[in-house]
Design a protein around this motif. Structure first.
Motif, PDB file in Angstrom:
ATOM      1  N   GLN A 112      21.286  15.667  16.605  1.00 53.58           N
ATOM      2  CA  GLN A 112      20.882  14.683  17.593  1.00 53.58           C
ATOM      3  C   GLN A 112      21.798  14.814  18.799  1.00 53.58           C
ATOM      4  O   GLN A 112      22.983  15.126  18.659  1.00 53.58           O
ATOM      5  N   LEU A 113      21.232  14.603  20.000  1.00 51.82           N
ATOM      6  CA  LEU A 113      21.989  14.757  21.244  1.00 51.82           C
ATOM      7  C   LEU A 113      21.887  13.477  22.050  1.00 51.82           C
ATOM      8  O   LEU A 113      20.809  12.868  22.134  1.00 51.82           O
ATOM      9  N   ALA A 114      23.002  13.079  22.644  1.00 49.01           N
ATOM     10  CA  ALA A 114      23.015  11.874  23.470  1.00 49.01           C
ATOM     11  C   ALA A 114      24.065  12.016  24.557  1.00 49.01           C
ATOM     12  O   ALA A 114      25.075  12.716  24.392  1.00 49.01           O
ATOM     13  N   GLN A 115      23.822  11.340  25.675  1.00 51.99           N
ATOM     14  CA  GLN A 115      24.781  11.294  26.779  1.00 51.99           C
ATOM     15  C   GLN A 115      25.523   9.964  26.715  1.00 51.99           C
ATOM     16  O   GLN A 115      24.913   8.910  26.528  1.00 51.99           O
ATOM     17  N   CYS A 116      26.829  10.017  26.850  1.00 51.75           N
ATOM     18  CA  CYS A 116      27.688   8.844  26.739  1.00 51.75           C
ATOM     19  C   CYS A 116      28.640   8.817  27.930  1.00 51.75           C
ATOM     20  O   CYS A 116      28.912   9.856  28.532  1.00 51.75           O
ATOM     21  N   TRP A 117      29.180   7.634  28.243  1.00 45.93           N
ATOM     22  CA  TRP A 117      30.001   7.560  29.445  1.00 45.93           C
ATOM     23  C   TRP A 117      31.476   7.211  29.193  1.00 45.93           C
ATOM     24  O   TRP A 117      32.333   7.563  29.986  1.00 45.93           O
ATOM     25  N   GLY A 125      41.304  10.081  26.227  1.00 51.36           N
ATOM     26  CA  GLY A 125      40.248  10.799  26.932  1.00 51.36           C
ATOM     27  C   GLY A 125      39.759  12.046  26.249  1.00 51.36           C
ATOM     28  O   GLY A 125      39.120  12.884  26.889  1.00 51.36           O
ATOM     29  N   THR A 126      40.007  12.182  24.950  1.00 50.01           N
ATOM     30  CA  THR A 126      39.598  13.389  24.247  1.00 50.01           C
ATOM     31  C   THR A 126      38.342  13.197  23.404  1.00 50.01           C
ATOM     32  O   THR A 126      37.777  14.161  22.915  1.00 50.01           O
ATOM     33  N   ARG A 127      37.905  11.945  23.252  1.00 55.58           N
ATOM     34  CA  ARG A 127      36.724  11.679  22.423  1.00 55.58           C
ATOM     35  C   ARG A 127      35.912  10.544  23.052  1.00 55.58           C
ATOM     36  O   ARG A 127      36.465   9.637  23.667  1.00 55.58           O
ATOM     37  N   PRO A 128      34.591  10.583  22.900  1.00 57.79           N
ATOM     38  CA  PRO A 128      33.750   9.533  23.478  1.00 57.79           C
ATOM     39  C   PRO A 128      33.692   8.285  22.608  1.00 57.79           C
ATOM     40  O   PRO A 128      34.003   8.319  21.411  1.00 57.79           O
ATOM     41  N   SER A 255      33.076  11.308  35.254  1.00 56.44           N
ATOM     42  CA  SER A 255      32.661  12.218  34.193  1.00 56.44           C
ATOM     43  C   SER A 255      31.991  11.447  33.060  1.00 56.44           C
ATOM     44  O   SER A 255      32.092  10.225  32.959  1.00 56.44           O
ATOM     45  N   CYS A 256      31.290  12.180  32.220  1.00 56.56           N
ATOM     46  CA  CYS A 256      30.631  11.601  31.055  1.00 56.56           C
ATOM     47  C   CYS A 256      30.766  12.568  29.879  1.00 56.56           C
ATOM     48  O   CYS A 256      31.535  13.528  29.957  1.00 56.56           O
ATOM     49  N   TRP A 257      30.021  12.310  28.823  1.00 53.61           N
ATOM     50  CA  TRP A 257      30.075  13.131  27.616  1.00 53.61           C
ATOM     51  C   TRP A 257      28.673  13.566  27.204  1.00 53.61           C
ATOM     52  O   TRP A 257      27.710  12.819  27.385  1.00 53.61           O
ATOM     53  N   LEU A 258      28.575  14.754  26.639  1.00 56.14           N
ATOM     54  CA  LEU A 258      27.412  15.141  25.851  1.00 56.14           C
ATOM     55  C   LEU A 258      27.864  15.170  24.397  1.00 56.14           C
ATOM     56  O   LEU A 258      28.841  15.847  24.059  1.00 56.14           O
ATOM     57  N   VAL A 259      27.166  14.424  23.556  1.00 59.96           N
ATOM     58  CA  VAL A 259      27.536  14.303  22.150  1.00 59.96           C
ATOM     59  C   VAL A 259      26.460  14.926  21.277  1.00 59.96           C
ATOM     60  O   VAL A 259      25.260  14.698  21.496  1.00 59.96           O
ATOM     61  N   HIS A 286      30.679  14.047  14.774  1.00 62.69           N
ATOM     62  CA  HIS A 286      30.101  14.485  16.041  1.00 62.69           C
ATOM     63  C   HIS A 286      30.959  15.567  16.703  1.00 62.69           C
ATOM     64  O   HIS A 286      32.146  15.740  16.386  1.00 62.69           O
ATOM     65  N   ILE A 287      30.341  16.277  17.643  1.00 60.24           N
ATOM     66  CA  ILE A 287      31.009  17.221  18.540  1.00 60.24           C
ATOM     67  C   ILE A 287      30.716  16.745  19.959  1.00 60.24           C
ATOM     68  O   ILE A 287      29.602  16.303  20.250  1.00 60.24           O
ATOM     69  N   ALA A 288      31.682  16.825  20.863  1.00 55.98           N
ATOM     70  CA  ALA A 288      31.478  16.298  22.214  1.00 55.98           C
ATOM     71  C   ALA A 288      31.979  17.273  23.272  1.00 55.98           C
ATOM     72  O   ALA A 288      32.932  18.034  23.057  1.00 55.98           O
ATOM     73  N   PHE A 289      31.319  17.230  24.434  1.00 52.17           N
ATOM     74  CA  PHE A 289      31.668  18.031  25.599  1.00 52.17           C
ATOM     75  C   PHE A 289      31.890  17.088  26.786  1.00 52.17           C
ATOM     76  O   PHE A 289      31.045  16.238  27.068  1.00 52.17           O
ATOM     77  N   ARG A 290      32.993  17.268  27.466  1.00 57.02           N
ATOM     78  CA  ARG A 290      33.212  16.523  28.707  1.00 57.02           C
ATOM     79  C   ARG A 290      32.336  17.123  29.802  1.00 57.02           C
ATOM     80  O   ARG A 290      32.326  18.334  30.009  1.00 57.02           O
ATOM     81  N   LEU A 291      31.585  16.267  30.479  1.00 53.10           N
ATOM     82  CA  LEU A 291      30.704  16.687  31.558  1.00 53.10           C
ATOM     83  C   LEU A 291      31.276  16.200  32.882  1.00 53.10           C
ATOM     84  O   LEU A 291      31.506  14.997  33.057  1.00 53.10           O
ATOM     85  N   ASN A 292      31.472  17.111  33.819  1.00 57.13           N
ATOM     86  CA  ASN A 292      32.027  16.773  35.125  1.00 57.13           C
ATOM     87  C   ASN A 292      30.947  16.833  36.194  1.00 57.13           C
ATOM     88  O   ASN A 292      30.246  17.839  36.333  1.00 57.13           O
ATOM     89  N   PHE A 293      30.819  15.742  36.938  1.00 56.97           N
ATOM     90  CA  PHE A 293      29.715  15.562  37.871  1.00 56.97           C
ATOM     91  C   PHE A 293      30.170  15.669  39.319  1.00 56.97           C
ATOM     92  O   PHE A 293      31.289  15.289  39.667  1.00 56.97           O
ATOM     93  N   LYS A 294      29.248  16.154  40.140  1.00 55.89           N
ATOM     94  CA  LYS A 294      29.412  15.962  41.573  1.00 55.89           C
ATOM     95  C   LYS A 294      29.203  14.480  41.879  1.00 55.89           C
ATOM     96  O   LYS A 294      28.451  13.802  41.179  1.00 55.89           O
ATOM     97  N   PRO A 295      29.854  13.952  42.904  1.00 49.96           N
ATOM     98  CA  PRO A 295      29.635  12.536  43.225  1.00 49.96           C
ATOM     99  C   PRO A 295      28.210  12.297  43.694  1.00 49.96           C
ATOM    100  O   PRO A 295      27.680  13.031  44.526  1.00 49.96           O
ATOM    101  N   ALA A 296      27.599  11.274  43.151  1.00 47.22           N
ATOM    102  CA  ALA A 296      26.229  10.934  43.529  1.00 47.22           C
ATOM    103  C   ALA A 296      26.220  10.180  44.845  1.00 47.22           C
ATOM    104  O   ALA A 296      27.198   9.534  45.219  1.00 47.22           O
ATOM    105  N   GLY A 297      25.116  10.280  45.549  1.00 48.83           N
ATOM    106  CA  GLY A 297      24.964   9.538  46.793  1.00 48.83           C
ATOM    107  C   GLY A 297      25.211  10.400  48.013  1.00 48.83           C
ATOM    108  O   GLY A 297      25.576  11.574  47.933  1.00 48.83           O
TER     109      GLY A 297
END
Length: 851
Positions: A112-117, A125-128, A255-259, A286-297
């Motif tokens: 199962q895959l989910a996005q978490c913040w 900061g190592t786990r969601p 940033s957020c997480w993919l879990v 679970h396994i998690a990946f840190r996701l780094n985003f461009k700033p929105a807006g």
């Protein structure tokens, strides 16, 4: 206001939510700047972004890996940096063969895959934090945030505060809250006590089954491997996640997480997988990946001068990535793109009065008017046929036995698909039964339900397709955008280059007996209207007047016509996004208690059950990480879009007969027939301006834009200012032409007395006679009344763009036949769809809408 004519002023990433975006296709693209005293000298090129794919193994991440369902699991994510609202590819090894879910159990051995913040407290900061995951929106077995607990359940200590004990005849219940990035919480149990008038954990103000991006089941094959595309959402699509919210004092987004949650054969203490993946006994693996985003807006300075561009949507992906890097340089102007019909844009730009710079893939249609435009190539891209089709093998006892290795891949996505021009014609002419309203009288089509059951399709694609039983409107046709575009013209020109497709449109059945929907036939003797459909056209007509009349119990208010049944999308980009989500825009059930009574919208299909094909562009397809079909090119090869195949097509392009500055891929040319590696729906995008335009400041701004686009803007990468995937860097000769055109625009005229360049640059990366040779004299096959192919006197790809070259019926005919639709139109924007279906768009000019 039609979808093709609306504009939204947004920086990339988008400012509006996908959930609220209806029939809006424009992208406001931010500022580019004066680069130096010599306008064509490029700003320092940004370094290409480092590949940000990451691999994480259960052995390295899970402290209790020995008890994990898949202790050897390794998961790879295709991109973890510079993220926007897009798709990413998630692949893995080390799983176990899956079984599929049903209404009672969730299946076995899946992910199962989910996005978490948020971050887990104390994890540095190592786990969601599981309470911040967008999960449970489908409310399916194994995919909920809550569950009743039996007396035999051993409730983990970490779940105690989320568990209400049995009381008053009710079972104990564990319910994991959703704590949103906005500071709000959706909870039914707080500190071990049930909440009075509790909210719905699966249907709340932050996510529902219609908006969630979670994957409730992702299966592995017999070798334990698998892959899925996953939708990444930003704060604009999911405020509850808040991903990409600008971080004050930085150039980064939150940033957020993919879990990834592994699920085995049973839940602890249970005989099946039915419990939430957020319960501690499952979550801890679970396994998690840190996701780094461009700033929105919008990151451009407020109050910057705005410079307008208009026309092709095909450039919007590149412009969106160029803009943030450049718009904050002192003295810059904001370049806003108004997407709409390119043919209108070049007409407006051809005069000497100040007008938006046109972005087009075709030259101005003469119509007796002198073409005074300077054409600067600024992008090399293409139109794409995208798909999300999951394996659904037919039941045992039907047809040939399904091999075990095929069964082992049940509900996993196909990764390739081949199309011929005739197959594409079938998808665009409502010739498959499933493309027409269920319940309507459909004897005028052949009875082939959809493309996956077409013998022609099965003959050229992998044998595995022949074992499938895939049904649904999403593979009965293709999602297509509303409005007029060069993309539509390119597709129809490609179709008309093939003699078999021409015959099919003319009413000649294929060798398996399938024939065109007669309302789309180019032959007036076949078409029930008595008027043949005139092709090529710059729209995707919905020409069949078929209507399901509805039921008397609903006073026939529930009637359905073709536009209701298969609505248009608002843009090429939206088509790609819907393919990513597996959303075929299927009509939902009739709701008699709604005010007024109406059809609802069906929820998107779950991963494993998706079946949708859509017309998009190569930039959007790359952004959303969807599978792209291989098209048979004039050399007889099946080719998918890539930087290599786009460049190969550019090298085989030939000059437009009426405008030597413009080249196109003419499928009938000798050059195209020799280009084995060329993708046949490759298109250039030109910036077109009349150098005699009276506003010198505006001409200078346009010249600066061209200068940046063809220099720094050609560095491939995901960083701001770079060229995103889905485009190929411009050939050197194209860059030279662009600089020459920009110089003329800057100066207010060409260096010589002539009003056009003295020479036409080659389309190839280096000097080549093939790219500048006279177009091939071979004709486009034309279907004559009665079904006998003939050869037209002029090839479709080398006549004046916008003309009726390649028309498949003799005599003068309307652009599209009238279809007489009078039924109720349910989807928003369907009134515009009806107009497009009869070849008369509601709005033929560009319009602006300021947000």
């Amino acid at each position: 206001m039609s979808a093709a004519d609306r504009r939204v002023r947004v920086a990339e990433p988008r400012l509006e939510s996908r959930r609220t975006r209806v029939l809006v296709t424009g992208l406001g693209i931010g500022a580019l700047v004066a680069l130096s005293s010599t306008w064509w000298v490029a700003a320092p090129a940004a370094q290409a972004a480092t590949d940000s794919a990451k691999t994480v193994s259960a052995a390295d991440y899970d402290p209790d890996v020995k008890d994990s369902p898949f202790p050897h699991l390794k998961v790879t994510v295709s991109q973890t940096q510079d993220l926007i609202q897009q798709g990413i590819k998630v692949s893995w090894t080390g799983g176990k063969q899956s079984t599929v879910p049903n209404q009672q159990i969730a299946g076995t051995n899946f992910l199962q895959l989910a996005q978490c913040w948020g971050d887990e407290v104390g994890s540095n900061g190592t786990r969601p934090d599981r309470t911040t995951c967008q999960y449970g929106g489908f409310n399916l077995p194994g995919d909920t945030r809550y569950s009743n607990r039996s007396d035999s359940d051993v409730i983990a200590a970490d779940d105690t505060k989320y568990t209400a004990p049995a009381a008053g005849g009710f079972s104990a219940m564990t319910a994991i809250p959703f704590n949103s990035a906005t500071g709000d919480s959706v909870a039914t149990v707080v500190n071990g006590r049930p909440v009075t008038n509790a909210p719905d954990l699966s249907n709340n103000q932050f996510f529902t089954k219609y908006t969630t991006n979670e994957v409730s089941w992702a299966g592995s094959g017999a070798d334990g491997s698998g892959a899925v595309s996953f939708e990444i959402q930003t704060v604009q699509e999911s405020p509850g996640l808040g991903c990409g919210t600008p971080v004050a004092g930085t150039s980064a987004g939150t940033s957020c997480w993919l879990v990834i949650i592994p699920r085995g054969e049973t839940d602890p203490g249970r005989s099946h997988v039915t419990q939430s993946g957020l319960f501690w006994e499952n979550w801890k693996h679970h396994i998690a990946f840190r996701l780094n985003f461009k700033p929105a807006g919008n990151r451009c300075p407020i109050g910057a001068d705005e410079v307008q561009l208009s026309g092709s949507e095909l450039i919007s992906g590149a412009m969106g990535q160029w803009q943030p890097r450049l718009c904050n340089t002192s003295g810059g102007s904001a370049y806003s793109l108004i997407t709409g019909p390119e043919s209108d844009a070049v007409v407006a730009a051809n005069g000497t009065a100040p007008a938006p710079m046109a972005l087009t893939s075709r030259a101005l249609s003469s119509g007796g008017v002198t073409d005074s435009l300077a054409y600067a190539p600024v992008a090399l891209t293409g139109v794409s046929i995208a798909l999300s089709v999951d394996r659904q093998a037919r039941a045992a006892g039907i047809g040939d036995p399904v091999p075990d290795e095929v069964r082992a891949r049940e509900q996993q996505a196909f990764s390739s698909l081949k199309l011929t021009p005739r197959l594409l014609a079938k998808l665009l002419t409502a010739s498959y039964t499933d493309s027409l309203p269920a319940g309507a009288d459909r004897p005028h089509v052949s009875g082939v339900r959809n493309i996956t059951q077409d013998p022609e399709f099965l003959a050229i694609n992998d044998k595995e397709w022949s074992y499938m039983r895939i049904i649904g409107p999403g593979v009965g046709d293709a999602l297509v955008p509303l409005g007029r575009s060069d993309a539509a013209t390119a597709i129809w020109t490609y179709i008309l280059s093939d003699a078999e497709a021409v015959d099919f449109l003319n009413g000649v059945p294929d060798k398996w007996g399938m024939h065109v929907n007669p309302y789309y036939s180019t032959n007036p003797r076949v078409n029930p209207t008595g008027i043949g459909l005139r092709l090529p056209t710059d729209t995707f007509p919905k020409a069949d007047p078929i209507t399901f009349p509805g039921y008397s119990r609903n006073d026939y208010a529930d009637s359905v016509n073709l536009v209701t049944w298969r609505p248009y999308t608002s843009s090429l980009d939206t088509s790609g996004y819907l393919v990513l989500r597996g959303d075929a825009q299927v009509l939902g059930s009739w709701d008699p208690v709604a005010t007024p009574p109406k059809y609802g919208k069906a929820a998107r299909a779950l991963v494993g059950l998706q079946a949708v094909i859509g017309v998009t562009d190569t930039s959007a397809a790359a952004k959303y990480q969807v599978v792209q079909a291989s098209l048979r090119n004039p050399a007889g090869e099946y080719v998918t879009p890539s930087s290599v195949s786009l460049t190969a097509a550019a090298s085989a392009m030939t000059k437009n007969a009426a405008q030597s500055q413009v080249v196109n891929f003419d499928p009938t040319s000798a050059e195209a027939k020799k280009a084995t590696g060329a993708y046949p729906l490759t298109l250039p995008v030109y910036a077109a301006v009349n150098p005699a335009m009276t506003d010198g400041d505006l001409r200078a701004a346009y010249a600066r834009f061209i200068g940046y686009a063809v220099e720094s803007g050609q560095t491939p990468g995901t960083d701001d200012g770079e060229l995103p995937e889905g485009y190929a860097p411009l050939p050197a000769s194209w860059v030279a032409q662009a600089k020459s055109a920009a110089a003329a625009i800057q100066a207010g005229g060409w260096p010589s007395a002539s009003s056009s360049p003295s020479a036409s640059p080659s389309a190839s990366p280096s000097a080549s006679t093939s790219a500048t040779s006279t177009p091939s004299s071979s004709g486009t096959p034309t279907a004559t009344p009665g079904g006998t192919p003939s050869t037209s006197a002029s090839p479709a790809g080398n006549t004046t763009p916008g003309s009726s070259a390649g028309a498949l019926s003799s005599g003068t005919t309307p652009a599209d036949p009238g279809i007489g639709m009078v039924g109720n139109i349910v989807p928003i924007g369907a009134a515009a769809g009806v107009a497009a279906a009869v070849g008369a768009p509601l709005v033929s000019r560009f319009r602006r809408r300021q947000l």
